[in-house]
Scaffold this motif. Structure first.
Motif, PDB file in Angstrom:
ATOM      1  N   PHE A  68     -24.073  -3.455  -2.912  1.00 28.59           N
ATOM      2  CA  PHE A  68     -23.801  -4.894  -2.950  1.00 28.59           C
ATOM      3  C   PHE A  68     -24.866  -5.700  -2.206  1.00 28.59           C
ATOM      4  O   PHE A  68     -24.957  -6.913  -2.361  1.00 28.59           O
ATOM      5  CB  PHE A  68     -22.421  -5.204  -2.371  1.00 28.59           C
ATOM      6  CG  PHE A  68     -21.305  -4.777  -3.277  1.00 28.59           C
ATOM      7  CD1 PHE A  68     -21.054  -5.466  -4.472  1.00 28.59           C
ATOM      8  CD2 PHE A  68     -20.502  -3.689  -2.968  1.00 28.59           C
ATOM      9  CE1 PHE A  68     -20.031  -5.078  -5.325  1.00 28.59           C
ATOM     10  CE2 PHE A  68     -19.484  -3.302  -3.813  1.00 28.59           C
ATOM     11  CZ  PHE A  68     -19.245  -3.990  -4.997  1.00 28.59           C
ATOM     12  N   THR A  72     -30.316  -5.156  -7.203  1.00 27.43           N
ATOM     13  CA  THR A  72     -30.695  -4.253  -8.291  1.00 27.43           C
ATOM     14  C   THR A  72     -29.421  -4.034  -9.103  1.00 27.43           C
ATOM     15  O   THR A  72     -28.399  -4.651  -8.823  1.00 27.43           O
ATOM     16  CB  THR A  72     -31.147  -2.886  -7.744  1.00 27.43           C
ATOM     17  OG1 THR A  72     -30.045  -2.302  -7.044  1.00 27.43           O
ATOM     18  CG2 THR A  72     -32.342  -3.011  -6.806  1.00 27.43           C
ATOM     19  N   TYR A  73     -29.472  -3.156 -10.079  1.00 24.05           N
ATOM     20  CA  TYR A  73     -28.225  -2.702 -10.683  1.00 24.05           C
ATOM     21  C   TYR A  73     -27.506  -1.840  -9.668  1.00 24.05           C
ATOM     22  O   TYR A  73     -28.137  -1.023  -8.981  1.00 24.05           O
ATOM     23  CB  TYR A  73     -28.484  -1.913 -11.973  1.00 24.05           C
ATOM     24  CG  TYR A  73     -28.797  -2.822 -13.139  1.00 24.05           C
ATOM     25  CD1 TYR A  73     -27.755  -3.366 -13.912  1.00 24.05           C
ATOM     26  CD2 TYR A  73     -30.107  -3.178 -13.442  1.00 24.05           C
ATOM     27  CE1 TYR A  73     -28.031  -4.231 -14.958  1.00 24.05           C
ATOM     28  CE2 TYR A  73     -30.384  -4.039 -14.490  1.00 24.05           C
ATOM     29  CZ  TYR A  73     -29.347  -4.568 -15.248  1.00 24.05           C
ATOM     30  OH  TYR A  73     -29.610  -5.428 -16.279  1.00 24.05           O
ATOM     31  N   GLY A  74     -26.202  -2.036  -9.527  1.00 27.13           N
ATOM     32  CA  GLY A  74     -25.453  -1.291  -8.527  1.00 27.13           C
ATOM     33  C   GLY A  74     -24.046  -0.971  -9.009  1.00 27.13           C
ATOM     34  O   GLY A  74     -23.418  -1.776  -9.697  1.00 27.13           O
ATOM     35  N   PHE A  75     -23.591   0.224  -8.666  1.00 28.40           N
ATOM     36  CA  PHE A  75     -22.253   0.647  -9.086  1.00 28.40           C
ATOM     37  C   PHE A  75     -21.558   1.272  -7.877  1.00 28.40           C
ATOM     38  O   PHE A  75     -21.948   2.337  -7.402  1.00 28.40           O
ATOM     39  CB  PHE A  75     -22.364   1.653 -10.241  1.00 28.40           C
ATOM     40  CG  PHE A  75     -21.101   1.824 -11.056  1.00 28.40           C
ATOM     41  CD1 PHE A  75     -19.864   1.377 -10.612  1.00 28.40           C
ATOM     42  CD2 PHE A  75     -21.152   2.454 -12.304  1.00 28.40           C
ATOM     43  CE1 PHE A  75     -18.708   1.525 -11.378  1.00 28.40           C
ATOM     44  CE2 PHE A  75     -20.005   2.611 -13.090  1.00 28.40           C
ATOM     45  CZ  PHE A  75     -18.788   2.158 -12.617  1.00 28.40           C
ATOM     46  N   HIS A  76     -20.563   0.572  -7.390  1.00 29.53           N
ATOM     47  CA  HIS A  76     -19.755   1.029  -6.263  1.00 29.53           C
ATOM     48  C   HIS A  76     -18.570   1.771  -6.873  1.00 29.53           C
ATOM     49  O   HIS A  76     -17.676   1.165  -7.436  1.00 29.53           O
ATOM     50  CB  HIS A  76     -19.294  -0.219  -5.483  1.00 29.53           C
ATOM     51  CG  HIS A  76     -18.490   0.062  -4.257  1.00 29.53           C
ATOM     52  ND1 HIS A  76     -17.370  -0.685  -3.938  1.00 29.53           N
ATOM     53  CD2 HIS A  76     -18.631   0.959  -3.263  1.00 29.53           C
ATOM     54  CE1 HIS A  76     -16.859  -0.244  -2.801  1.00 29.53           C
ATOM     55  NE2 HIS A  76     -17.614   0.748  -2.368  1.00 29.53           N
ATOM     56  N   THR A  77     -18.587   3.092  -6.823  1.00 28.26           N
ATOM     57  CA  THR A  77     -17.594   3.862  -7.591  1.00 28.26           C
ATOM     58  C   THR A  77     -16.414   4.267  -6.714  1.00 28.26           C
ATOM     59  O   THR A  77     -15.885   3.425  -5.994  1.00 28.26           O
ATOM     60  CB  THR A  77     -18.253   5.084  -8.279  1.00 28.26           C
ATOM     61  OG1 THR A  77     -18.611   6.065  -7.311  1.00 28.26           O
ATOM     62  CG2 THR A  77     -19.490   4.662  -9.062  1.00 28.26           C
TER      63      THR A  77
ATOM     64  N   ARG B 495     -23.976  -6.133  -9.587  1.00 29.89           N
ATOM     65  CA  ARG B 495     -23.213  -5.064  -8.976  1.00 29.89           C
ATOM     66  C   ARG B 495     -21.802  -5.070  -9.533  1.00 29.89           C
ATOM     67  O   ARG B 495     -21.217  -6.166  -9.700  1.00 29.89           O
ATOM     68  CB  ARG B 495     -23.124  -5.251  -7.452  1.00 29.89           C
ATOM     69  CG  ARG B 495     -24.280  -4.673  -6.658  1.00 29.89           C
ATOM     70  CD  ARG B 495     -25.646  -5.273  -6.939  1.00 29.89           C
ATOM     71  NE  ARG B 495     -25.734  -6.716  -6.665  1.00 29.89           N
ATOM     72  CZ  ARG B 495     -26.743  -7.491  -7.056  1.00 29.89           C
ATOM     73  NH1 ARG B 495     -27.755  -6.987  -7.761  1.00 29.89           N
ATOM     74  NH2 ARG B 495     -26.745  -8.774  -6.790  1.00 29.89           N
ATOM     75  N   ILE B 496     -21.286  -3.868  -9.851  1.00 30.86           N
ATOM     76  CA  ILE B 496     -19.876  -3.767 -10.212  1.00 30.86           C
ATOM     77  C   ILE B 496     -19.259  -2.660  -9.377  1.00 30.86           C
ATOM     78  O   ILE B 496     -19.975  -1.858  -8.773  1.00 30.86           O
ATOM     79  CB  ILE B 496     -19.656  -3.452 -11.712  1.00 30.86           C
ATOM     80  CG1 ILE B 496     -20.366  -2.151 -12.106  1.00 30.86           C
ATOM     81  CG2 ILE B 496     -20.098  -4.612 -12.581  1.00 30.86           C
ATOM     82  CD1 ILE B 496     -19.959  -1.643 -13.478  1.00 30.86           C
ATOM     83  N   GLY B 497     -17.942  -2.604  -9.386  1.00 30.85           N
ATOM     84  CA  GLY B 497     -17.286  -1.568  -8.608  1.00 30.85           C
ATOM     85  C   GLY B 497     -15.782  -1.686  -8.651  1.00 30.85           C
ATOM     86  O   GLY B 497     -15.219  -2.510  -9.382  1.00 30.85           O
ATOM     87  N   ILE B 499     -13.679  -2.542  -6.235  1.00 26.76           N
ATOM     88  CA  ILE B 499     -13.028  -3.608  -5.470  1.00 26.76           C
ATOM     89  C   ILE B 499     -12.726  -4.785  -6.400  1.00 26.76           C
ATOM     90  O   ILE B 499     -13.482  -5.048  -7.332  1.00 26.76           O
ATOM     91  CB  ILE B 499     -13.939  -4.076  -4.308  1.00 26.76           C
ATOM     92  CG1 ILE B 499     -14.268  -2.886  -3.382  1.00 26.76           C
ATOM     93  CG2 ILE B 499     -13.268  -5.182  -3.492  1.00 26.76           C
ATOM     94  CD1 ILE B 499     -15.196  -3.256  -2.229  1.00 26.76           C
ATOM     95  N   ILE B 507     -17.111  -9.798  -5.371  1.00 27.45           N
ATOM     96  CA  ILE B 507     -15.963  -9.239  -4.658  1.00 27.45           C
ATOM     97  C   ILE B 507     -15.053 -10.370  -4.180  1.00 27.45           C
ATOM     98  O   ILE B 507     -15.525 -11.373  -3.649  1.00 27.45           O
ATOM     99  CB  ILE B 507     -16.440  -8.400  -3.454  1.00 27.45           C
ATOM    100  CG1 ILE B 507     -17.037  -7.091  -3.953  1.00 27.45           C
ATOM    101  CG2 ILE B 507     -15.319  -8.155  -2.471  1.00 27.45           C
ATOM    102  CD1 ILE B 507     -17.546  -6.183  -2.843  1.00 27.45           C
ATOM    103  N   TYR B 509     -10.979 -10.936  -2.415  1.00 23.28           N
ATOM    104  CA  TYR B 509      -9.652 -10.479  -2.010  1.00 23.28           C
ATOM    105  C   TYR B 509      -8.638 -11.619  -2.126  1.00 23.28           C
ATOM    106  O   TYR B 509      -7.529 -11.516  -1.647  1.00 23.28           O
ATOM    107  CB  TYR B 509      -9.685  -9.953  -0.573  1.00 23.28           C
ATOM    108  CG  TYR B 509     -10.641  -8.791  -0.357  1.00 23.28           C
ATOM    109  CD1 TYR B 509     -10.268  -7.497  -0.753  1.00 23.28           C
ATOM    110  CD2 TYR B 509     -11.880  -8.966   0.233  1.00 23.28           C
ATOM    111  CE1 TYR B 509     -11.133  -6.421  -0.565  1.00 23.28           C
ATOM    112  CE2 TYR B 509     -12.751  -7.892   0.423  1.00 23.28           C
ATOM    113  CZ  TYR B 509     -12.366  -6.628   0.024  1.00 23.28           C
ATOM    114  OH  TYR B 509     -13.217  -5.569   0.219  1.00 23.28           O
TER     115      TYR B 509
END
Lengths: 343, 644
Positions: A68, A72-77, B495-497, B499, B507, B509
């Motif tokens: 985050f 860049t491209y980012g994937f928080h899995t 960014r994805i994820g 949360i 993001i 909450y």
């Protein structure tokens, strides 16, 4: 940077600020993660990779918030599973520069199995394992790298478990690039990250990282100002293993056992020379197991050997099958080997 | 043929008695008998059973391939032993193959065998209880040795029991001896000769059912002539010998004929459920313009999907055998995120392991196809047996509010269309989709009218437009699908994820944001119903009784209802392809009937859903035996309800 060959699209010149997103960074003030973030933001513009080709994949934990904070491209899995997502990304598009951001709990506890298989497959991705020897996001429980006796809320009378040595774990899986660096040395981090990127194959980097809230000063006995000269040995390819103030101490082999000797009085031929490219695992294992109380902790690239990468082999097999059988056709797909006709 | 006939014990008298019994069976209405000695049947179920080393699968396959050339309508089911290499002659080592062929539409592999070939005592012990009274029983007398009888649990030789020949048309043949006789001139070793005996039984069954032997001879020639000419010659000799045993012996049993079925013209191939699933995924990848990235972990009965796809690399298919079930879905999701068509397949326990990743796929709104080849559960349960007991897991087996589309395949060949449909929904709505098949569909096979590729729709969806500012969770107003930018697209870095995020993808909450995003994700899935065709109903759209099924029970339900309707009963049926969202017209259809019967291979899971959603007092008919429904079971339950 405007010297790219005319046939290739020029990689736009990038700077640190290109990798800094607009959102606020939310680690605890004083966290070692800030220095690591800063170093990666400094390293990335120097890699010659277009920004859109960077993908950061993380699991869960303090360190896993990292994507985050990188533009860049980012994937928080999910917890421990970043290696599998990163594998899918890299196999899908080998042109991408894929970085897994993980920690000692995420990578070695809940995700230990995935990390093991990522390493042995030799996929050309980079693993940055932030080792703070504690669970930080859940507010301070012992981790798989916590020393025996670590007192936490879940181990009020001291942890009982033998800690994992991350570099040794990676070597056990025959990782082709294993390195160590530390959050207090930005220059060393940047160099290590660049070396990891340059390596074709899995690059495993353990970063000694301080958790200022739940495990403050955990690495001070190694990298603290008063200890660092005696307790760390900075590895340089082709150079003798020297450490201590004024590089006065050296490492020599006595049979299969290392010993600390005085550099000045030991014949230079007896002092071990750093050779990360040795295919035999003995030397790299020796380095990975050196450490307190009897030895300095080696820092830098412990092992780097060449092996075909997984995604290359995968795509070679696809290319070979296509060359041999021709590109698949609808006729072949739907009809298979044997059909019959009903009039 | 004196010698041969000495090896045959033909129970002629009892056979003719048995025929009286057979004629009284309601199941097969005897047709006019144009040729003396032949009896016309609408459909027949034959089961070949023997030791796993006896080659029963190959014999069943050959019998099937011959029957499709007639053509007959056909469905088959292999029954492998659960142990890999059980000791020869034991109950655990029995392998069987059942083939159901008919002149009318055949939709299941058959309730019970009309004919059983038992190559040893263990096969007889396992399968005789299934044989219909008056059915044809062919046994290999040579295998009924003291040792084999003991291993099968017999204290005396069942062939010596006169009641066996009274209850069934018993053909006791020295199959082994006949095969060895036929191979006197062969150069094969004795051990190799013995292995040919399955083809003798096959030749004999071709004679009984008036099938040509030529397709099998051609198969043998093609398979062995070049590399093993002696083996080819031996198998050909033995097939012929088996056929001639019937022709020239003094057996006076009736022979059977199953007329050609009114099969739609076209090009056909034989296909199993898992093969069809694999092909459906590849077809979908071609039609959506995204190469397939499939990752799986070996698990019965899903493994053959991964195995099949590994052979299609020249279609641009990437397969990754992952280190575990969790990694398999993670790799597939990573592939989807990077722009491939990501897919994974597993069975029940594997679904449990994958559920956390499914939640991530739901909240990141990435396309993904997750196939569950259901088996008996819970836990290891019945790994090689079929069940439909993962429906509620598919619908609700994730934490949080995490709806995702669930669809089901209803026959082996239908797995192709179902896999294609799963991919269509996944791509068009940018969502994970669960496709439920089951062990019965996966291993069963049937002829498949090969589709014209031109009939397969374009299911492509472009990635985000690089000339516009990118908002990760901006939605298509029609489908509510989010825009998907893939790594490598310049200027769309984001960014994805897992949360919670707001509509921009940042993001958040915030309680209102969570509420909104949860409802948006649910609305997107619910809206898929708008893209579904009207339900196909077998029968009237209103009346006394609707039999509502889903998935692999389609064949048994449809067969039972079709037969009852032809007898004048007011009953209709429909099979659900879509379990979430349910078709928009289902509620109205249900309201048109006085009663709704829901047969399913579980303890009433769809019934719970239908009751909850439509407030209808459904009648649940559950079966949890690891076996598919018999047509007769459903027929009887329907008659009970209609006659109540």
């Amino acid at each position: 940077m405007a010297t790219a060959t005319p046939n290739l699209p020029a990689v736009p010149e990038l700077s640190r600020k290109d990798f800094v997103p607009s959102n606020e960074v939310r680690w605890c003030p004083g966290c070692g993660d800030y220095a690591i973030l800063n170093s990666l933001q400094r390293a990335f513009p120097e890699l010659g990779v277009p920004r859109e080709n960077f993908v950061l994949v993380s699991g869960i934990g303090c360190s896993s918030r990292f994507p985050f904070y990188m533009n860049t491209y980012g994937f928080h899995t999910i917890h421990g599973r970043a290696p599998s997502v990163a594998t899918g990304v890299k196999v899908a598009n080998p042109d991408l520069s894929v970085w897994i951001i993980t920690g000692d709990g995420d990578g070695l506890s809940i995700g230990g199995n995935h990390l093991l298989h990522l390493l042995r497959r030799n996929i050309n991705v980079n693993v940055l394992l932030f080792n703070n020897r504690i669970y930080g996001l859940t507010k301070g429980q012992y981790s798989p790298t916590s020393p025996v006796g670590t007192k936490t809320k879940t181990s009020p009378t001291g942890s009982l478990e033998n800690p994992l040595n991350p570099a040794l774990f990676a070597l056990g899986a025959e990782a082709t690039f294993v390195a160590r660096t530390l959050d207090t040395n930005p220059k060393h981090m940047v160099e290590t990250f660049k070396a990891a990127h340059a390596h074709q194959g899995i690059s495993f980097v353990e970063i000694f990282q301080n958790c200022v809230i739940f495990n403050d000063s955990t690495w001070d006995s190694i990298y603290g100002k008063d200890n660092r000269d005696e307790q760390m040995l900075f590895l340089e390819t082709g150079k003798p293993l020297l450490f201590g103030k004024d590089k006065s101490k050296a490492i020599r082999l006595n049979g299969l056992t290392p010993e600390v000797v005085d550099a000045a009085t030991t014949p230079p031929g007896e002092i071990l020379t750093h050779q990360p490219g040795q295919t035999s695992p003995l030397y790299s294992h020796l380095l990975a197991t050196m450490g307190q109380p009897d030895f300095p902790t080696p820092m830098g690239v412990i092992r780097q050997i060449e092996k075909p990468t997984y995604e290359t082999l995968v795509h070679e097999q696809i290319a070979q099958a296509t060359a041999k059988r021709g590109p698949g056709t609808w006729q072949e797909l739907l009809h298979g080997n044997s059909t019959w006709t009903v009039a | 043929m004196k010698k041969t006939s000495s090896k045959i014990v033909a129970k002629v008298d009892s056979a003719s008695i048995s025929h009286q019994v057979a004629r009284e069976q309601a199941k097969h209405t005897p047709m006019s008998d144009p040729t003396p000695g032949f009896r016309e049947m609408k459909s027949v179920v034959v089961r070949f059973a023997g030791d796993s080393g006896d080659g029963m699968q190959i014999v069943g396959e050959r019998f099937t391939d011959t029957s499709v050339t007639i053509p007959n309508s056909i469905a088959t089911f292999p029954d492998y032993p659960s142990e890999i290499r059980a000791p020869v002659g034991t109950i655990g080592g029995v392998s069987a193959f059942q083939v159901h062929f008919g002149s009318t539409k055949v939709l299941t592999s058959g309730d019970a065998p009309d004919a059983l070939v038992a190559m040893n005592p263990a096969a007889l012990a396992v399968h005789l209880p299934d044989l219909v009274t008056g059915g044809l029983l062919v046994v290999n007398t040579a295998a009924f040795t003291e040792d084999n009888l003991k291993m099968a649990g017999f204290t005396s030789n069942p062939l010596d029991d006169p009641s066996l020949a009274e209850k069934y048309i018993l053909i006791a043949l020295d199959i082994t001896g006949l095969a060895l006789d036929a191979l006197k001139e062969s150069t094969l070793t004795n051990r190799e000769k013995l292995r040919c005996k399955n083809f003798l039984a096959l030749g004999f069954m071709y004679w009984v059912y008036s099938r040509p032997i030529e397709p099998t001879l051609d198969y043998i020639t093609a398979k062995w002539e070049k590399k093993l000419p002696a083996l080819a010659a031996a198998n050909i000799a033995v097939v012929k010998a088996g056929y001639f045993v019937g022709e020239t012996s003094e057996l006076t049993i009736e022979r059977y004929r199953v007329a050609r079925a009114d099969v739609a013209p076209g090009i056909y191939r034989k296909i199993s459920g898992n093969e069809a699933t694999a092909l459906g995924l590849i077809a979908a990848s071609q039609r959506c313009g995204r190469p397939l990235l499939f990752s799986g972990y070996p698990i019965t009965p899903a493994t053959s999907v991964l195995e099949a796809l590994a052979g299609y690399k020249h279609f641009g298919v990437t397969t990754v055998q992952a280190e575990d079930e969790i990694a398999a879905i993670g790799v597939a999701l990573g592939g989807s995120y990077a722009g491939k068509l990501g897919a994974t397949a597993t069975s029940g326990p594997g679904m449990c392991l994958k559920s956390e990743f499914m939640g991530l796929a739901v909240t990141t709104e990435l396309p993904l196809v997750i196939i569950n080849v259901q088996r008996g559960g819970p836990s290891t349960g019945l790994p090689t047996k079929t069940e439909q007991s993962d429906l509620l897991q598919a619908l609700y087996g994730r934490h949080g509010e995490s709806p995702l589309p669930v669809i089901a395949a209803n026959s082996p060949s239908d797995c192709f269309s179902a896999a294609f449909e799963a991919a269509r929904i996944a791509i068009q709505y940018s969502t994970p989709v669960i496709l439920l098949t089951d062990g019965y569909l996966a291993n069963g096979s049937e002829p498949w009218l090969v589709p014209d590729e031109a009939t397969l729709p374009d299911i492509s969806k472009p990635f985000a437009d690089e000339s516009l500012p990118y908002v990760a969770f901006a939605r298509d107003p029609q489908t509510l699908a989010r825009t998907h930018a893939i790594p490598g697209q310049p200027g769309l870095e984001h960014r994805i994820g897992g949360i919670e995020k707001n509509e921009k993808g940042a993001i958040s909450y915030d309680p209102e944001v969570h509420s909104l995003m949860t409802r948006l994700r649910a609305a997107k899935v619910a809206g898929i119903a708008n893209s579904l065709p009207p339900l196909e109903v077998n029968g009237d759209r209103s009346g006394k009784l609707l039999v509502l099924g889903w998935g692999g029970t389609h064949g048994a339900i449809t067969s039972a209802v079709t037969a009852l309707r032809s007898e004048g009963h007011a009953v209709s049926s429909t099979t659900l392809r879509h379990l979430n969202p349910l078709p928009a017209d289902l509620g109205a259809l249900i309201q048109g009937f006085e009663q709704v019967l829901i047969p399913e291979l579980n303890n009433g899971q769809l019934s719970i859903i239908i009751r909850a959603k439509y407030l209808v007092d459904t009648l649940s008919m559950g079966k949890i035996k690891g076996q598919p429904f018999k047509i007769s079971e459903i027929r009887e339950r329907i008659l009970e309800l209609l006659n109540a």
